[in-house]
Design an enzyme around this catalytic site. Structure first.
Site, PDB file in Angstrom:
ATOM      1  N   ASP A  59      21.378  85.455  23.046  1.00 42.78           N
ATOM      2  CA  ASP A  59      22.017  84.527  22.123  1.00 42.78           C
ATOM      3  C   ASP A  59      21.140  84.223  20.904  1.00 42.78           C
ATOM      4  O   ASP A  59      19.918  84.372  20.939  1.00 42.78           O
ATOM      5  CB  ASP A  59      22.295  83.193  22.825  1.00 42.78           C
ATOM      6  N   HIS A 200      17.499  84.677  25.072  1.00 39.20           N
ATOM      7  CA  HIS A 200      17.572  84.447  23.626  1.00 39.20           C
ATOM      8  C   HIS A 200      16.576  85.362  22.924  1.00 39.20           C
ATOM      9  O   HIS A 200      15.370  85.265  23.171  1.00 39.20           O
ATOM     10  CB  HIS A 200      17.262  82.980  23.303  1.00 39.20           C
TER      11      HIS A 200
END
Length: 251
Positions: A59, A200
């Protein structure tokens, strides 16, 4: 009912949502189907109804470490799915282009990481539309999946999203502890066939965790795949998914 997955810090809410408008207004138009097939970043054909598949997802990128992550994924022969923040794409258009070229799946994560449940219908249209255009400009194809920031979503909001909503069942908390070894340990402790692992690529520590994580996953018999591969292309728009059925499990 609004759902929020734990483990992610909440940002300040934007202006309140009118539920009456959301219910009565028509949904956002679905994007045109992508005519170009997505190449597989794996060297072998995978059938996730049989194989022990797992989806690595990243992400908040693209960011300064995303190119390095692509190097690591290429070396490990492991595809991933990237949920991109639209406003970041202009800084790293070549990285997004490379993601698509190397067979990774591209998803939307809104334009500026906005909480879906704090937006009006018009704001949702803008967040998704702007991001879709940015992805297409950089990669030549539109995103095919969507991840709501913070995992925040609900039935009223989901119906306005013209993509499958992809959540997760393994939260590595990499954004919080910034420890590659802990990221790997949490993932390996919680993973199961059909899992969607949340990481991430804006954190260097998360990128550092990838080689060891992929090595351990493969040693345990897991095959890394994209989200679309994990569900054998059977995802439905406006529906939320946190994991796929285990091999041999009826849907």
């Amino acid at each position: 009912m609004i759902s929020r997955l734990p483990g992610l810090a909440r940002r300040s809410l934007l202006r309140p949502l009118s539920l009456a408008c959301l219910v009565s207004c028509s949904p956002v138009s679905a994007p045109e189907p992508d005519a170009q097939p997505i190449a597989s970043a794996t060297s072998e054909q995978v059938d996730c109804t049989v194989d022990r598949c797992v989806a690595l997802t990243f992400d908040d990128g693209p960011g300064q470490y995303s190119g390095r992550l692509l190097d690591e994924l290429e070396e490990a022969d492991a595809p991933a799915t990237f949920f991109l923040v639209g406003k970041n794409i202009a800084k790293y258009p070549e990285t997004v282009k490379r993601m698509a070229a190397e067979g990774h799946q591209l998803g939307s994560h809104t334009w500026d990481h906005a909480d879906l449940t704090s937006l009006t219908r018009e704001q949702i249209e803008h967040e998704l539309g702007w991001t879709s255009d940015a992805v297409e400009k950089a990669a030549g194809k539109k995103p095919t999946v969507f991840r709501p920031p913070y995992g925040s979503h609900g039935a009223v909001y989901d119906r306005l999203v013209p993509y499958p909503l992809v959540l997760w069942d393994v939260d590595t908390l990499d954004w919080k502890h910034h420890d590659p070894k802990k990221t790997v340990r949490i993932a390996m402790d919680e993973v199961q066939p059909g899992s969607i692992i949340l990481m991430h690529d804006i954190h260097e520590s998360s990128v550092k965790a990838v080689p060891d994580l992929v090595k351990k996953l493969k040693a345990d018999g897991y095959t890394p795949v994209t989200v679309d591969q994990l569900f054998n292309g059977q995802l439905e728009n406006s529906k939320a998914y946190a994991s796929a059925p285990a091999p041999g499990t009826a849907k």
